[in-house]
Scaffold this motif. Sequence first.
Motif, PDB file in Angstrom:
ATOM      1  N   ARG A  12       0.832  -1.217   0.000  1.00  0.00           N
ATOM      2  CA  ARG A  12       0.000   0.000   0.000  1.00  0.00           C
ATOM      3  C   ARG A  12       0.858   1.255   0.000  1.00  0.00           C
ATOM      4  O   ARG A  12       0.556   2.217  -0.709  1.00  0.00           O
ATOM      5  N   ILE A  13       1.920   1.283   0.812  1.00  0.00           N
ATOM      6  CA  ILE A  13       2.740   2.500   0.858  1.00  0.00           C
ATOM      7  C   ILE A  13       3.575   2.635  -0.407  1.00  0.00           C
ATOM      8  O   ILE A  13       3.923   3.739  -0.817  1.00  0.00           O
ATOM      9  N   ARG A 148       5.402   7.172  10.318  1.00  0.00           N
ATOM     10  CA  ARG A 148       6.142   8.386   9.980  1.00  0.00           C
ATOM     11  C   ARG A 148       6.042   8.701   8.491  1.00  0.00           C
ATOM     12  O   ARG A 148       5.987   9.867   8.089  1.00  0.00           O
ATOM     13  N   LEU A 149       6.032   7.660   7.647  1.00  0.00           N
ATOM     14  CA  LEU A 149       5.873   7.892   6.215  1.00  0.00           C
ATOM     15  C   LEU A 149       4.541   8.562   5.918  1.00  0.00           C
ATOM     16  O   LEU A 149       4.465   9.504   5.117  1.00  0.00           O
ATOM     17  N   ARG A 150       3.478   8.099   6.542  1.00  0.00           N
ATOM     18  CA  ARG A 150       2.169   8.711   6.312  1.00  0.00           C
ATOM     19  C   ARG A 150       2.157  10.162   6.768  1.00  0.00           C
ATOM     20  O   ARG A 150       1.509  11.019   6.150  1.00  0.00           O
ATOM     21  N   ASP A 151       2.867  10.456   7.833  1.00  0.00           N
ATOM     22  CA  ASP A 151       2.962  11.852   8.293  1.00  0.00           C
ATOM     23  C   ASP A 151       3.775  12.699   7.309  1.00  0.00           C
ATOM     24  O   ASP A 151       3.499  13.896   7.135  1.00  0.00           O
ATOM     25  N   CYS A 170       9.741   6.249  -9.322  1.00  0.00           N
ATOM     26  CA  CYS A 170       9.694   6.858  -7.999  1.00  0.00           C
ATOM     27  C   CYS A 170       8.940   8.182  -8.014  1.00  0.00           C
ATOM     28  O   CYS A 170       9.206   9.046  -8.850  1.00  0.00           O
ATOM     29  N   HIS A 171       8.006   8.334  -7.085  1.00  0.00           N
ATOM     30  CA  HIS A 171       7.473   9.662  -6.796  1.00  0.00           C
ATOM     31  C   HIS A 171       8.590  10.508  -6.185  1.00  0.00           C
ATOM     32  O   HIS A 171       9.557   9.978  -5.614  1.00  0.00           O
ATOM     33  N   GLN A 172       8.435  11.820  -6.260  1.00  0.00           N
ATOM     34  CA  GLN A 172       9.412  12.713  -5.641  1.00  0.00           C
ATOM     35  C   GLN A 172       9.568  12.412  -4.150  1.00  0.00           C
ATOM     36  O   GLN A 172      10.653  12.567  -3.589  1.00  0.00           O
ATOM     37  N   ALA A 173       8.496  11.978  -3.513  1.00  0.00           N
ATOM     38  CA  ALA A 173       8.555  11.692  -2.077  1.00  0.00           C
ATOM     39  C   ALA A 173       9.609  10.639  -1.757  1.00  0.00           C
ATOM     40  O   ALA A 173      10.306  10.736  -0.739  1.00  0.00           O
ATOM     41  N   LEU A 174       9.743   9.625  -2.607  1.00  0.00           N
ATOM     42  CA  LEU A 174      10.749   8.586  -2.356  1.00  0.00           C
ATOM     43  C   LEU A 174      12.155   9.133  -2.552  1.00  0.00           C
ATOM     44  O   LEU A 174      13.069   8.807  -1.789  1.00  0.00           O
ATOM     45  N   LEU A 175      12.342   9.985  -3.566  1.00  0.00           N
ATOM     46  CA  LEU A 175      13.654  10.619  -3.742  1.00  0.00           C
ATOM     47  C   LEU A 175      13.995  11.481  -2.531  1.00  0.00           C
ATOM     48  O   LEU A 175      15.122  11.467  -2.038  1.00  0.00           O
ATOM     49  N   SER A 176      13.017  12.239  -2.033  1.00  0.00           N
ATOM     50  CA  SER A 176      13.257  13.082  -0.862  1.00  0.00           C
ATOM     51  C   SER A 176      13.576  12.241   0.368  1.00  0.00           C
ATOM     52  O   SER A 176      14.417  12.619   1.189  1.00  0.00           O
ATOM     53  N   LEU A 177      12.904  11.093   0.502  1.00  0.00           N
ATOM     54  CA  LEU A 177      13.195  10.194   1.619  1.00  0.00           C
ATOM     55  C   LEU A 177      14.651   9.762   1.586  1.00  0.00           C
ATOM     56  O   LEU A 177      15.354   9.791   2.607  1.00  0.00           O
ATOM     57  N   LEU A 178      15.133   9.383   0.426  1.00  0.00           N
ATOM     58  CA  LEU A 178      16.524   8.965   0.281  1.00  0.00           C
ATOM     59  C   LEU A 178      17.496  10.108   0.531  1.00  0.00           C
ATOM     60  O   LEU A 178      18.555   9.928   1.129  1.00  0.00           O
ATOM     61  N   LEU A 179      17.142  11.303   0.065  1.00  0.00           N
ATOM     62  CA  LEU A 179      18.064  12.431   0.121  1.00  0.00           C
ATOM     63  C   LEU A 179      18.088  13.116   1.480  1.00  0.00           C
ATOM     64  O   LEU A 179      19.140  13.568   1.936  1.00  0.00           O
ATOM     65  N   ALA A 183      10.029  11.735   3.621  1.00  0.00           N
ATOM     66  CA  ALA A 183       9.378  11.538   2.319  1.00  0.00           C
ATOM     67  C   ALA A 183       8.530  12.751   1.939  1.00  0.00           C
ATOM     68  O   ALA A 183       7.308  12.675   1.833  1.00  0.00           O
ATOM     69  N   SER A 184       9.190  13.864   1.704  1.00  0.00           N
ATOM     70  CA  SER A 184       8.507  15.108   1.354  1.00  0.00           C
ATOM     71  C   SER A 184       8.154  15.095  -0.135  1.00  0.00           C
ATOM     72  O   SER A 184       9.043  14.971  -0.973  1.00  0.00           O
ATOM     73  N   PRO A 185       6.877  15.265  -0.489  1.00  0.00           N
ATOM     74  CA  PRO A 185       6.496  15.187  -1.905  1.00  0.00           C
ATOM     75  C   PRO A 185       6.875  16.410  -2.732  1.00  0.00           C
ATOM     76  O   PRO A 185       6.922  16.339  -3.952  1.00  0.00           O
TER      77      PRO A 185
END
Length: 336
Positions: A12-13, A148-151, A170-179, A183-185
């Motif tokens: 789901r996530i 925390r991801l949902r937040d 990847c959505h931008q959120a996943l790139l932001s999570l890595l960087l 996970a900021s969209p």
Amino acid sequence: VGTKKITNNLRRILFGGTFHVFNYEWRKSYFQFREANSELSYACVFQGGAQAIQMVIQARVIRELLFGPRQGDQEKALAVALSDSLWLVGEEKATVTLVTEDYCITPHLDYKLDNFTEKVESSAFKEEGSHGVILFLYSLICSRTLDRLRDDLDSNTSHLLHLSLGNFVCHQALLSLLLTGRASPQLFNGTLDSSEDGLERRLQGILARGDVGYLYWSREQMDRGLLPQVGSMLKTPRFPVWVCCINGTYSVLFSLNRSLLSDWRMEHQFQLFYYNGQNSHKTTTRLTVDTHSHHWEAPSSDPGGDLEKRFPSLEMIIRTKWAGAVINWNGTDPFY
């Protein structure tokens, strides 16, 4: 928590539902270096559909090889790049997913940072058939935790991957999570309250600098006036290494001079090195960037001009960080 519930939550996530599964391109993706004695010995081989994730790890490998205490050691650099990423998203607590004969387990690792680095067995992520990138992605999610991801996410983005041209990207959120560990969209700094269709929404942007940065350019979005602005948190990382998204493909720009980000005098004229992960890329591209020449001209509105040849997209993405810069390709035929 039961295994079925864990796998359902992971799907789901990742996909927004439980129906989708990773395709062959993702399943064959793992972390692998080029030949140790070649000019590109620092470089990873990119195979499969997970190029964005691999390129962030590539950027951290370069950071470690250039500026870390164990310069020049491929295996240690990869282990540090993977573990630093998990440590960042988990806020100094990490979970590593491994595959056993029967099911996936998530042994919890809670060590001081120096010890944790040694505990990541990078071979689990870098052998053919290991599904290494998927395992690493599961580790990221479990380290961050679903709550925390949902937040982190906002009303415009509820999961981390989306289907594009038959492949999950990847959505931008996943790139932001890595960087950045979150996970900021959105690409801008901070948060923004938006009102659409009479509904109040809070858009989640970047809240902290990372060790490596991010630059973005899309010729199509630029032509339509929809190019998103990348905030200074992503443009100015702690080390002079940037993941680049150029027209939907990923690459890395880096400098050998760490002072480039701390001493404005270094930005008058400097060298940037570029690697795009393609098999055809046999040597590192060296660019000279001059921010004081003042003879670069922005693209005109002339529909008959060949803007792709006049202004390669690689130059345009550099100018999102250093506006008006003149780029010398030093004998390399310009591409993009």
